[in-house]
Design a protein around this motif. Sequence first.
Motif, PDB file in Angstrom:
ATOM      1  N   ASP A 116       1.087  13.894 -20.774  1.00  0.00           N
ATOM      2  CA  ASP A 116       1.868  14.927 -21.452  1.00  0.00           C
ATOM      3  C   ASP A 116       1.535  16.311 -20.905  1.00  0.00           C
ATOM      4  O   ASP A 116       2.424  17.121 -20.649  1.00  0.00           O
ATOM      5  N   THR A 117       0.232  16.568 -20.685  1.00  0.00           N
ATOM      6  CA  THR A 117      -0.174  17.847 -20.100  1.00  0.00           C
ATOM      7  C   THR A 117       0.333  17.978 -18.678  1.00  0.00           C
ATOM      8  O   THR A 117       0.860  19.027 -18.273  1.00  0.00           O
ATOM      9  N   ALA A 118       0.198  16.912 -17.893  1.00  0.00           N
ATOM     10  CA  ALA A 118       0.645  16.936 -16.497  1.00  0.00           C
ATOM     11  C   ALA A 118       2.149  17.164 -16.397  1.00  0.00           C
ATOM     12  O   ALA A 118       2.622  17.911 -15.528  1.00  0.00           O
ATOM     13  N   LEU A 119       2.902  16.545 -17.293  1.00  0.00           N
ATOM     14  CA  LEU A 119       4.354  16.701 -17.283  1.00  0.00           C
ATOM     15  C   LEU A 119       4.753  18.145 -17.529  1.00  0.00           C
ATOM     16  O   LEU A 119       5.573  18.723 -16.797  1.00  0.00           O
ATOM     17  N   ILE A 120       4.171  18.757 -18.548  1.00  0.00           N
ATOM     18  CA  ILE A 120       4.521  20.142 -18.883  1.00  0.00           C
ATOM     19  C   ILE A 120       4.089  21.093 -17.772  1.00  0.00           C
ATOM     20  O   ILE A 120       4.837  22.004 -17.386  1.00  0.00           O
ATOM     21  N   GLU A 121       2.890  20.895 -17.233  1.00  0.00           N
ATOM     22  CA  GLU A 121       2.388  21.785 -16.182  1.00  0.00           C
ATOM     23  C   GLU A 121       3.286  21.767 -14.951  1.00  0.00           C
ATOM     24  O   GLU A 121       3.495  22.806 -14.306  1.00  0.00           O
ATOM     25  N   ALA A 122       3.826  20.617 -14.615  1.00  0.00           N
ATOM     26  CA  ALA A 122       4.684  20.513 -13.427  1.00  0.00           C
ATOM     27  C   ALA A 122       6.119  20.926 -13.720  1.00  0.00           C
ATOM     28  O   ALA A 122       6.778  21.542 -12.876  1.00  0.00           O
ATOM     29  N   LEU A 123       6.598  20.607 -14.904  1.00  0.00           N
ATOM     30  CA  LEU A 123       8.017  20.773 -15.184  1.00  0.00           C
ATOM     31  C   LEU A 123       8.404  22.211 -15.530  1.00  0.00           C
ATOM     32  O   LEU A 123       9.476  22.675 -15.124  1.00  0.00           O
ATOM     33  N   VAL A 124       7.561  22.927 -16.251  1.00  0.00           N
ATOM     34  CA  VAL A 124       7.926  24.280 -16.682  1.00  0.00           C
ATOM     35  C   VAL A 124       8.218  25.203 -15.501  1.00  0.00           C
ATOM     36  O   VAL A 124       9.270  25.868 -15.479  1.00  0.00           O
ATOM     37  N   PRO A 125       7.357  25.287 -14.471  1.00  0.00           N
ATOM     38  CA  PRO A 125       7.707  26.145 -13.323  1.00  0.00           C
ATOM     39  C   PRO A 125       8.978  25.680 -12.612  1.00  0.00           C
ATOM     40  O   PRO A 125       9.753  26.507 -12.132  1.00  0.00           O
ATOM     41  N   CYS A 126       9.176  24.374 -12.537  1.00  0.00           N
ATOM     42  CA  CYS A 126      10.386  23.842 -11.902  1.00  0.00           C
ATOM     43  C   CYS A 126      11.637  24.262 -12.671  1.00  0.00           C
ATOM     44  O   CYS A 126      12.637  24.687 -12.082  1.00  0.00           O
ATOM     45  N   VAL A 127      11.586  24.175 -14.001  1.00  0.00           N
ATOM     46  CA  VAL A 127      12.731  24.576 -14.813  1.00  0.00           C
ATOM     47  C   VAL A 127      12.983  26.075 -14.696  1.00  0.00           C
ATOM     48  O   VAL A 127      14.136  26.525 -14.667  1.00  0.00           O
TER      49      VAL A 127
END
Length: 359
Positions: A116-127
Amino acid sequence: MSIKLSRTGNTASILNSLWQSPGVSRIDMATKLGLDKSTVTKAVNHLLDIGMILEQPKAMSGKGGRPKMSLVFNADFGVIIGVDVNSDVLKVSVVNLLGQVIYHDMLPINTQVSIDTALIEALVPCVNTIQKLFPRILAIGIGMPGLIDPDKSQLLVSHSLNIRSSINFAPLFKRHFPYPVFIDNDANCGAWGELMQQRSLPYDHFLYVLLSTHHAREHYHQLGIGVGMILNRQLFYGEEFMAGQFNSQELIRGTEATPSVIIKEFSALAVNLCGLMSIRRIVIGGNGMSFGSELAASLRNHSDGLSGLLIAKPNIEFSLLGPQAAAMGAASMAWQKLLTAELKLAESLRLPENGNLSI
């Protein structure tokens, strides 16, 4: 800019009709939906006013007269983000309202922290990056391997991601993203994507088989098989969202779980299921296509072995979506859920702005 969308069952039906039949006219839409022409015209005019759909003349048939006006979605109105979660990478696809992939990225994720942490860390900058490139994000769809409760945005268990206790993503999504976020099993997302690609064709029932090679569990590290089941153009979840979960009984009995053993066992099960339910189409896709030809041959072999006048022998096909199947399917899943009777799309369009995202 906030947009007000009429939140009615008729609006949802009209959007779904246009999604399944691009280029339909108002008259044909009214006939198909059994609605009064004035009702359709009022809703369509509103969608034209907010810029969500466009009107264009249909090609003349040579009989003369005034040409019908066809309706299509405006490709520039907004986008849906689809995400495919694997154990060490995110695949991201951005899809417009014509169902076209207009942006794609692959992001490594931190394997030293929880998923869950890894997903948010990677996805937020991408979005954040996507938000600068496109005018409006309507929703995010996320597909990941495992048993998932899509209604609660919970990952219950995932051997592929080495998750043994449930993770509730709902508060994380609400905290970091202003628009709706939906989550589902990756094979289900592949089925959603296939349904999107074939939405104008009369394929009401099919099995989508997702092949993967990213499983963490020792006996499945070579091959994983998941199934998305489309019945009457809707995804079938089964009791407690368990539909499509394949567990090798050969493995449970102690047989060496080689890919060939798993493929042979699965093929017999899938073909018999199709025969029982009169499903005439199996679509193969995913990341593990090195096993695709062997699976297709095994499915055809079992299908040829069926006998009886009323037995449905399924056609075996390969998905055109390739490795993007789950990510593109996740976007399609999110779009379809925006268009349900509750019309969550209205909530998305009411947002005054997408805003700046931050961890």
